[in-house]
Design a protein around this motif. Structure first.
Motif, PDB file in Angstrom:
ATOM      1  N   THR A 229     169.878  51.359  42.822  1.00 30.21           N
ATOM      2  CA  THR A 229     170.962  50.836  43.669  1.00 30.21           C
ATOM      3  C   THR A 229     170.590  50.926  45.145  1.00 30.21           C
ATOM      4  O   THR A 229     170.799  49.986  45.911  1.00 30.21           O
ATOM      5  CB  THR A 229     172.255  51.629  43.408  1.00 30.21           C
ATOM      6  N   ALA A 230     170.029  52.080  45.547  1.00 33.33           N
ATOM      7  CA  ALA A 230     169.608  52.241  46.939  1.00 33.33           C
ATOM      8  C   ALA A 230     168.486  51.270  47.293  1.00 33.33           C
ATOM      9  O   ALA A 230     168.439  50.724  48.404  1.00 33.33           O
ATOM     10  CB  ALA A 230     169.163  53.680  47.185  1.00 33.33           C
ATOM     11  N   LEU A 231     167.557  51.048  46.345  1.00 32.43           N
ATOM     12  CA  LEU A 231     166.467  50.095  46.589  1.00 32.43           C
ATOM     13  C   LEU A 231     167.015  48.694  46.835  1.00 32.43           C
ATOM     14  O   LEU A 231     166.586  47.997  47.770  1.00 32.43           O
ATOM     15  CB  LEU A 231     165.511  50.084  45.393  1.00 32.43           C
ATOM     16  N   LEU A 232     167.979  48.281  46.024  1.00 34.66           N
ATOM     17  CA  LEU A 232     168.574  46.957  46.210  1.00 34.66           C
ATOM     18  C   LEU A 232     169.310  46.880  47.541  1.00 34.66           C
ATOM     19  O   LEU A 232     169.294  45.849  48.219  1.00 34.66           O
ATOM     20  CB  LEU A 232     169.522  46.658  45.053  1.00 34.66           C
ATOM     21  N   GLY A 233     169.963  47.978  47.942  1.00 34.87           N
ATOM     22  CA  GLY A 233     170.634  47.995  49.230  1.00 34.87           C
ATOM     23  C   GLY A 233     169.660  47.869  50.394  1.00 34.87           C
ATOM     24  O   GLY A 233     169.915  47.146  51.364  1.00 34.87           O
ATOM     25  N   LEU A 234     168.519  48.540  50.314  1.00 31.58           N
ATOM     26  CA  LEU A 234     167.519  48.444  51.372  1.00 31.58           C
ATOM     27  C   LEU A 234     166.940  47.037  51.462  1.00 31.58           C
ATOM     28  O   LEU A 234     166.651  46.542  52.558  1.00 31.58           O
ATOM     29  CB  LEU A 234     166.401  49.460  51.129  1.00 31.58           C
ATOM     30  N   LEU A 235     166.774  46.393  50.319  1.00 33.55           N
ATOM     31  CA  LEU A 235     166.236  45.031  50.328  1.00 33.55           C
ATOM     32  C   LEU A 235     167.209  44.032  50.953  1.00 33.55           C
ATOM     33  O   LEU A 235     166.807  42.934  51.333  1.00 33.55           O
ATOM     34  CB  LEU A 235     165.890  44.602  48.898  1.00 33.55           C
ATOM     35  N   ALA A 236     168.485  44.421  51.070  1.00 34.36           N
ATOM     36  CA  ALA A 236     169.453  43.523  51.709  1.00 34.36           C
ATOM     37  C   ALA A 236     169.130  43.311  53.176  1.00 34.36           C
ATOM     38  O   ALA A 236     169.496  42.282  53.753  1.00 34.36           O
ATOM     39  CB  ALA A 236     170.867  44.093  51.569  1.00 34.36           C
ATOM     40  N   LEU A 237     168.437  44.265  53.797  1.00 35.99           N
ATOM     41  CA  LEU A 237     168.107  44.137  55.215  1.00 35.99           C
ATOM     42  C   LEU A 237     167.181  42.943  55.465  1.00 35.99           C
ATOM     43  O   LEU A 237     167.512  42.065  56.260  1.00 35.99           O
ATOM     44  CB  LEU A 237     167.495  45.436  55.732  1.00 35.99           C
ATOM     45  N   PRO A 238     166.000  42.862  54.794  1.00 36.92           N
ATOM     46  CA  PRO A 238     165.189  41.654  55.006  1.00 36.92           C
ATOM     47  C   PRO A 238     165.837  40.387  54.456  1.00 36.92           C
ATOM     48  O   PRO A 238     165.634  39.302  54.991  1.00 36.92           O
ATOM     49  CB  PRO A 238     163.873  41.981  54.277  1.00 36.92           C
ATOM     50  N   PHE A 239     166.635  40.525  53.376  1.00 34.88           N
ATOM     51  CA  PHE A 239     167.299  39.338  52.820  1.00 34.88           C
ATOM     52  C   PHE A 239     168.265  38.735  53.840  1.00 34.88           C
ATOM     53  O   PHE A 239     168.312  37.510  54.034  1.00 34.88           O
ATOM     54  CB  PHE A 239     168.055  39.708  51.549  1.00 34.88           C
ATOM     55  N   ALA A 240     169.077  39.597  54.492  1.00 30.89           N
ATOM     56  CA  ALA A 240     170.032  39.094  55.482  1.00 30.89           C
ATOM     57  C   ALA A 240     169.302  38.477  56.676  1.00 30.89           C
ATOM     58  O   ALA A 240     169.740  37.463  57.236  1.00 30.89           O
ATOM     59  CB  ALA A 240     170.947  40.225  55.952  1.00 30.89           C
ATOM     60  N   PHE A 241     168.178  39.080  57.054  1.00 35.07           N
ATOM     61  CA  PHE A 241     167.382  38.518  58.158  1.00 35.07           C
ATOM     62  C   PHE A 241     166.866  37.127  57.788  1.00 35.07           C
ATOM     63  O   PHE A 241     166.963  36.183  58.591  1.00 35.07           O
ATOM     64  CB  PHE A 241     166.222  39.457  58.475  1.00 35.07           C
ATOM     65  N   LEU A 242     166.341  36.988  56.579  1.00 35.39           N
ATOM     66  CA  LEU A 242     165.847  35.680  56.138  1.00 35.39           C
ATOM     67  C   LEU A 242     166.980  34.660  56.084  1.00 35.39           C
ATOM     68  O   LEU A 242     166.792  33.490  56.427  1.00 35.39           O
ATOM     69  CB  LEU A 242     165.189  35.821  54.761  1.00 35.39           C
ATOM     70  N   GLY A 243     168.163  35.101  55.658  1.00 36.24           N
ATOM     71  CA  GLY A 243     169.300  34.188  55.601  1.00 36.24           C
ATOM     72  C   GLY A 243     169.692  33.676  56.972  1.00 36.24           C
ATOM     73  O   GLY A 243     169.989  32.485  57.144  1.00 36.24           O
TER      74      GLY A 243
END
Length: 546
Positions: A229-243
């Motif tokens: 769960t924490a790993l998926l949360g951390l990946l949200a940072l680059p995902f939001a940047f790409l968005g």
């Protein structure tokens, strides 16, 4: 037959009395910052942060609903186990939350009191229902932390993220041969067909926090443990940047092909694009993680109900906790009613306003100005002294001076880097300088200087760049500092350890750079130093030799 373990209710009224008293303390004595939102309630202050237009925490109500749902879901799946050790842990969490709230109240840091309230709820869950319930409450309370308004994200992270998004969009656009030119956070085409300024709201902070919450929710529903769960949360940072990069690139493409207005229309309706991109990436990543690390198989046979263990009364814990609640409530009421010191680090007139600035400054003649926007935005007990100095020989040779005296609320003053962009100025990182001033005990005056610039539109429709040096510092009753964070630290420590409620003054000097190159900047800096040496000893008392 239902074998799902259920949560047994506490066997006495102690937990409910403690909870009601705790809510009353945080409602009636939860907030000491009364400048912008005049309420003593922590919950009213917190809630208004969610419903203010343009706030970075507009996702707060959604986070609250998700937290309540996870709270109820986790508690239904919890079974009660008890021990004296767990009783002590819950008691420590609740009393620790009350102590942290007093720290936040005295230092006028309401966000710290919100963390204290969440800590109090966690301890109450642990003490009233057992350790399993306390552990089940962790994830909902972590979610609630994302609904806390955090100034440093807007002040510190947002400008950097805004620039990163702009630079990335410029690089990709030039790879596609779109001939895009960047100036700070502005993007425009070489042929002038479009021109966009990436506003602070487009930096991605708002979507970053909201999508981080979304990723954590997806992770919690997909995986049983915390690691994935924490790993998926951390990946949200680059995902939001790409968005956000994809959104800005889409605006540039539409503007290039169909013109400025079409690009702005795409901007208004493309917010869902970021959401869809990040949601798709989060779901795809969760699926990949499940394939790479499958969860252990669930037992096929139903588990027997965990027998309810009789809870000890723990009368000592509830009794001392009720005494702590009463003490905290009394101290909270006392702190909220404490008036700030009438003293300030600058000289005041008979009405408590900053003393008027001198009429003449070397070869410059001063004219009083009346602040308008500042009076509308800042709390009503804020005081001002505002003057503009011009040379009779050269109208471009000028200075703008403003002194802002804070009121009872520490948030009356803030970093100028927040206001300047709203006036069109770019604000690169500032540098701390020292102006030699023999009247000061330290021998010099510490200041922060920004090299700011903006585009001014001329009557013929063309644009001209304006440059200026913006210099500021803060004056307390005894201290003079160049940094906003130094002022915040001294304010908090003085209030906390010495119960010293200072009023601070903010002094700002804007000196236009009227000549090209380093020569113009040196002349602007010289005018700023002339003001400091001529005027500071007249209106400042803190830091001067006794």
């Amino acid at each position: 037959m239902d074998f799902a373990p259920s949560l047994r209710r506490p066997s006495s009224l102690f937990p409910w009395v403690a909870l009601c008293l705790g809510l009353l303390v945080f409602h009636c004595g939860g907030n000491a910052t009364r400048g912008y939102i005049d309420t003593s309630s922590l919950f009213v202050w917190w809630g208004k942060q969610w419903f203010t237009d343009g706030a970075e925490t507009e996702h707060g109500p959604l986070v609250l609903l998700l937290s309540v749902w996870f709270f109820r879901r986790a508690w239904r799946e919890s079974a009660e186990t008890t021990s004296r050790r767990e009783t002590t842990a819950g008691w420590c969490l609740m009393t620790g939350g009350l102590g942290l709230h007093l720290v936040g109240l005295i230092s006028q840091q309401t966000r710290l009191s919100i963390v204290a309230f969440l800590l109090f709820l966690w301890g109450w869950s642990w003490l009233a229902f057992g350790a399993r319930a306390g552990r089940a409450a962790v994830f909902p309370l972590v979610l609630m932390c994302f609904s806390i308004p955090l100034e440093f994200l807007t002040d510190e992270v947002s400008p950097k993220l805004r620039l990163m998004v702009t630079v990335s969009t410029e690089t990709i656009s030039n790879w596609l041969h779109l001939d895009v030119v960047r100036n700070g956070s502005q993007l425009y085409s070489a042929d002038g067909s479009f021109h966009y300024d990436v506003a602070p709201a487009c930096s991605g902070i708002r979507s970053l926090v909201a999508l981080l919450v979304l990723s954590l929710v997806i992770g919690r529903l997909s995986f049983p443990g915390w690691k994935r769960t924490a790993l998926l949360g951390l990946l949200a940072l680059p995902f939001a940047f790409l968005g956000n990069v994809a959104r800005l690139l889409g605006i540039v493409l539409v503007g290039r092909w169909f013109g400025q207005k079409a690009g702005m229309d795409f901007h208004d309706y493309s917010g869902f694009l970021v959401f869809l991109i990040v949601l798709g990436l989060a779901l795809l990543t969760a699926r990949i993680i499940r394939k790479c690390q499958p969860s252990p198989p669930e037992p096929t046979s139903p588990q027997p109900t965990v027998p309810a263990v009789p809870r000890p009364r723990a009368t000592w814990a509830w009794t001392t906790l009720l005494l702590a609640l009463g003490t905290t409530g009394g101290l909270s009421a006392w702190v909220i009613r404490l008036a700030p010191s009438p003293l300030a680090g600058i000289r005041l007139d008979a009405e408590g306003n900053p003393v008027k600035l001198p009429d003449y400054l070397v070869t410059l003649s001063g004219q009083n100005l009346e602040p308008t926007v500042e009076k509308e935005v800042l709390p009503p007990d804020t005081r001002f002294s505002y003057k503009i100095y011009r040379s009779l020989r050269d109208p471009n040779d000028m200075l703008q001076i403003m002194i802002v005296l804070s009121g009872a609320d520490r948030s009356s003053l803030h970093k100028p880097e927040i206001c300047l962009p709203g006036q069109g100025w770019s604000t690169p990182p500032g540098e701390v300088r020292h102006i030699s001033l023999p009247e000061m005990s330290s021998g010099d005056l510490p200041v922060t200087t920004l090299r700011i610039s903006r585009k001014n539109r001329l009557p013929d429709g063309s644009e001209q760049e304006a440059r200026a040096l913006f210099t500021y510092w803060f004056v307390g009753s005894e201290d003079v500092v160049a940094s906003h964070w130094e002022r915040q630290w001294l304010t908090a420590t003085n209030r906390l350890f010495h119960l010293k409620f200072d009023r601070w003054a903010y002094v700002a000097v804007l000196a236009p750079v009227t000549k090209p190159g380093q020569t113009g900047e040196d002349a602007a800096w010289q005018r700023t130093q002339d003001f400091a040496r001529r005027a500071v000893p007249q209106f400042q008392t803190a830091g001067l030799k006794k």
